[in-house]
Design a protein around this motif. Structure first.
Motif, mmCIF file in Angstrom:
data_model
loop_
_atom_site.group_PDB
_atom_site.id
_atom_site.type_symbol
_atom_site.label_atom_id
_atom_site.label_comp_id
_atom_site.label_asym_id
_atom_site.label_seq_id
_atom_site.Cartn_x
_atom_site.Cartn_y
_atom_site.Cartn_z
ATOM 1 N N GLN A 76 0.802 -1.218 0.000
ATOM 2 C CA GLN A 76 0.000 0.000 0.000
ATOM 3 C C GLN A 76 0.839 1.273 0.000
ATOM 4 O OE1 GLN A 76 -3.170 0.098 -0.363
ATOM 5 N NE2 GLN A 76 -3.841 -1.985 0.049
ATOM 6 N N ASP A 77 2.146 1.181 0.223
ATOM 7 C CA ASP A 77 2.967 2.377 0.338
ATOM 8 C C ASP A 77 3.589 2.824 -0.976
ATOM 9 O OD1 ASP A 77 2.498 2.488 3.083
ATOM 10 O OD2 ASP A 77 4.105 1.028 3.472
ATOM 11 N N ALA A 78 3.549 1.984 -2.002
ATOM 12 C CA ALA A 78 4.183 2.327 -3.269
ATOM 13 C C ALA A 78 3.207 3.096 -4.157
ATOM 14 C CB ALA A 78 4.661 1.067 -3.976
ATOM 15 N N PRO A 79 3.718 3.985 -5.029
ATOM 16 C CA PRO A 79 2.822 4.767 -5.888
ATOM 17 C C PRO A 79 2.164 3.906 -6.952
ATOM 18 C CG PRO A 79 5.106 5.125 -6.508
ATOM 19 C CD PRO A 79 5.140 4.300 -5.253
ATOM 20 N N LEU A 80 0.981 4.365 -7.389
ATOM 21 C CA LEU A 80 0.249 3.646 -8.426
ATOM 22 C C LEU A 80 0.902 3.881 -9.777
ATOM 23 C CD1 LEU A 80 -2.256 1.855 -8.600
ATOM 24 C CD2 LEU A 80 -3.612 3.904 -8.984
ATOM 25 N N GLY A 81 0.701 5.065 -10.342
ATOM 26 C CA GLY A 81 1.425 5.493 -11.541
ATOM 27 C C GLY A 81 1.257 4.587 -12.745
ATOM 28 N N GLY A 82 2.077 4.862 -13.752
ATOM 29 C CA GLY A 82 2.152 4.007 -14.923
ATOM 30 C C GLY A 82 0.942 4.121 -15.830
ATOM 31 N N SER A 83 0.804 3.125 -16.686
ATOM 32 C CA SER A 83 -0.299 3.079 -17.628
ATOM 33 C C SER A 83 -0.724 1.632 -17.802
ATOM 34 C CB SER A 83 0.114 3.677 -18.976
ATOM 35 O OG SER A 83 1.150 2.901 -19.556
ATOM 36 N N ILE A 84 -1.949 1.429 -18.258
ATOM 37 C CA ILE A 84 -2.460 0.086 -18.482
ATOM 38 C C ILE A 84 -3.218 0.045 -19.807
ATOM 39 C CG2 ILE A 84 -2.589 -0.632 -16.070
ATOM 40 C CD1 ILE A 84 -5.566 0.092 -16.104
ATOM 41 N N THR A 85 -3.294 -1.154 -20.368
ATOM 42 C CA THR A 85 -4.059 -1.388 -21.583
ATOM 43 C C THR A 85 -5.075 -2.475 -21.302
ATOM 44 O OG1 THR A 85 -2.183 -0.776 -22.979
ATOM 45 C CG2 THR A 85 -3.962 -2.004 -24.021
ATOM 46 N N ILE A 86 -6.320 -2.224 -21.686
ATOM 47 C CA ILE A 86 -7.424 -3.133 -21.416
ATOM 48 C C ILE A 86 -7.798 -3.881 -22.692
ATOM 49 C CG2 ILE A 86 -9.749 -3.302 -20.430
ATOM 50 C CD1 ILE A 86 -7.693 -1.846 -18.617
ATOM 51 N N VAL A 117 -4.229 7.566 -13.804
ATOM 52 C CA VAL A 117 -3.506 6.492 -14.488
ATOM 53 C C VAL A 117 -3.933 6.477 -15.953
ATOM 54 C CG1 VAL A 117 -3.139 3.993 -14.639
ATOM 55 C CG2 VAL A 117 -3.344 5.100 -12.403
ATOM 56 N N ASP A 118 -2.981 6.526 -16.868
ATOM 57 C CA ASP A 118 -3.301 6.453 -18.286
ATOM 58 C C ASP A 118 -3.827 5.050 -18.601
ATOM 59 O OD1 ASP A 118 -2.525 9.045 -18.878
ATOM 60 O OD2 ASP A 118 -0.434 8.480 -19.250
ATOM 61 N N ALA A 119 -5.008 5.002 -19.195
ATOM 62 C CA ALA A 119 -5.606 3.718 -19.567
ATOM 63 C C ALA A 119 -6.078 3.791 -21.008
ATOM 64 C CB ALA A 119 -6.778 3.384 -18.648
ATOM 65 N N ASP A 120 -5.833 2.730 -21.735
ATOM 66 C CA ASP A 120 -6.271 2.622 -23.120
ATOM 67 C C ASP A 120 -6.898 1.246 -23.292
ATOM 68 O OD1 ASP A 120 -6.753 3.276 -25.713
ATOM 69 O OD2 ASP A 120 -4.654 3.380 -26.326
ATOM 70 N N PHE A 121 -7.529 1.012 -24.430
ATOM 71 C CA PHE A 121 -8.163 -0.281 -24.645
ATOM 72 C C PHE A 121 -8.069 -0.685 -26.104
ATOM 73 C CE2 PHE A 121 -11.522 2.559 -25.970
ATOM 74 C CZ PHE A 121 -12.195 1.867 -26.968
ATOM 75 N N ALA A 172 -1.659 -0.869 -10.930
ATOM 76 C CA ALA A 172 -2.702 -0.104 -11.611
ATOM 77 C C ALA A 172 -3.786 -1.020 -12.166
ATOM 78 C CB ALA A 172 -2.098 0.735 -12.732
ATOM 79 N N ALA A 173 -3.403 -2.198 -12.628
ATOM 80 C CA ALA A 173 -4.382 -3.154 -13.142
ATOM 81 C C ALA A 173 -5.335 -3.599 -12.040
ATOM 82 C CB ALA A 173 -3.666 -4.358 -13.748
ATOM 83 N N GLN A 174 -4.801 -3.872 -10.857
ATOM 84 C CA GLN A 174 -5.660 -4.245 -9.735
ATOM 85 C C GLN A 174 -6.568 -3.086 -9.344
ATOM 86 O OE1 GLN A 174 -3.101 -5.711 -6.605
ATOM 87 N NE2 GLN A 174 -3.294 -7.808 -7.358
#
Length: 354
Positions: free
Chosen positions: A35-45, A67-71, A280-282
């Motif tokens: 829980q202490d680490a940053p989320l950040g990043g990006s994900i693709t759905i 969070v950048d998310a694309d699909f 980020a996915a979770q």
């Protein structure tokens, strides 16, 4: 089978989304959250629902979390094939939407990893994988999406039976997707196996219907559009897709259901094995299980039944208690899917029409 009441639960997604987290493997193979680490990043759905639904979901998640998310919009068979081809270096982080028969096939191929979201407890147990590989986000019933004007021209009544689709007057007037690529179409195939008592009987029915099929589309939603444009009399789709096209102006469309029983889907969400940004996915999965996230669907014309009991019930959603459903076994369907779709390819799709 209707909606099952469950007590409202305090949603823990907000703390997760705002605080961020990182994930490390636990001893049982599932992911454990730091829980202490940053989320950040990006994900693709890999997204298995309607394009506008997918777009609205990822846009809302990005706005909420940063969070950048694309699909990429994929039918079920395409999603499994793409994930399998990129298994060594996954291109997707989450699979969202589409019948969980496909999720079961992906699980068996080692393409998903278990993740039990803290928000999953509020989802009725029949809409969750017992081992945590997927959780249901919506439910839909398979139905007939018919063009009343075309039926009138043919002198055919609105179908209310699977046998109605075998009417010789409907030759070239039925549209359905291909069960190798479409989760919707595989639901159609497995429905026949279930209601008729075995694979041989189910394939025999599909072979009879083959004579009336105009073409097998890749996407499971396409037959509703094809019927809406008047190119065929009947499309086989989940009923909420037909309602969407009605709402968008295809006013000749009518929804009906077979009296002998029909199949249904649980649209799932799952963590892709080897995700490059598991935290980020979770977080996306946690968010997608909330009522607020699920309520986005009806705002873009997607009227599936929502699995979070606190989500809004729209009058355009089908009442499952009013539909005769077959006893659809998702685990058995997943296990049978590879061999059964291969038989469909060889014995039906490639066969000449009589």
């Amino acid at each position: 089978m209707g909606r099952i009441a469950a007590p409202a639960a305090a949603l823990s997604a907000l703390a997760l989304l705002l605080g961020g987290c990182a994930v490390t493997p636990s001893s049982d193979g599932a992911a454990a959250v730091d829980q202490d680490a940053p989320l950040g990043g990006s994900i693709t759905i890999a997204c298995g629902a309607m394009e506008d639904w997918c777009q609205a979901m990822v846009a809302a998640f990005t706005e909420e979390t940063g969070v950048d998310a694309d699909f990429v919009r994929l039918s079920s068979g395409e999603a499994v094939a793409r994930m399998d081809a990129a298994k060594a270096a996954p291109e997707f982080d989450v699979w969202h939407g589409g019948p969980v028969d496909g999720f079961g096939a992906a699980r068996d191929a080692g393409l998903l990893e278990p993740y039990e979201s803290p928000n999953a407890d509020v989802i009725p147990s029949e809409y969750r994988d017992a081992d945590g590989y997927w959780t249901g986000v919506y439910v839909g019933a398979l139905g007939f999406c018919s063009n009343q004007a075309v039926l009138d021209e043919l002198g055919v009544d609105v179908p209310t039976s699977w046998d109605d689709l075998l009417d010789p007057r409907l030759k070239g007037q039925v549209s359905t997707a291909h069960p190798s690529t479409s989760g919707t179409a595989f639901t159609t195939l497995w429905t026949q196996v279930t209601r008729l008592g075995g694979e041989e009987q189910g394939l025999a029915y599909m072979k009879q219907m083959h004579n009336n099929v105009l073409q097998y589309s890749k996407s499971g939603t396409a037959p509703g559009q094809i019927a809406g444009r008047g190119e065929v009399a009947v499309g086989l789709v989940f009923s909420h897709d037909c309602v969407k096209y009605q709402e968008e102006g295809m006013t000749d469309l009518v929804v009906s259901f077979p009296s002998e029983g029909t199949g249904y889907e649980v649209g799932g969400i799952a963590l892709v094995a080897g995700s490059k940004n598991t935290a980020a996915a979770q977080a996306y999965i946690d968010w997608a299980l909330t009522a607020d996230a699920q309520n986005i669907g009806p705002t873009v014309g997607s009227f599936q039944i929502l699995t979070n009991p606190d989500a809004v019930v729209d009058p355009r959603m089908v009442e499952l208690d009013d539909v005769e459903l077959v006893d659809y076994d998702f685990a058995a369907a997943s296990a049978a899917k590879p061999a059964l779709t291969a038989r469909f390819d060889a014995e039906i799709a490639a066969a000449p029409k009589e």
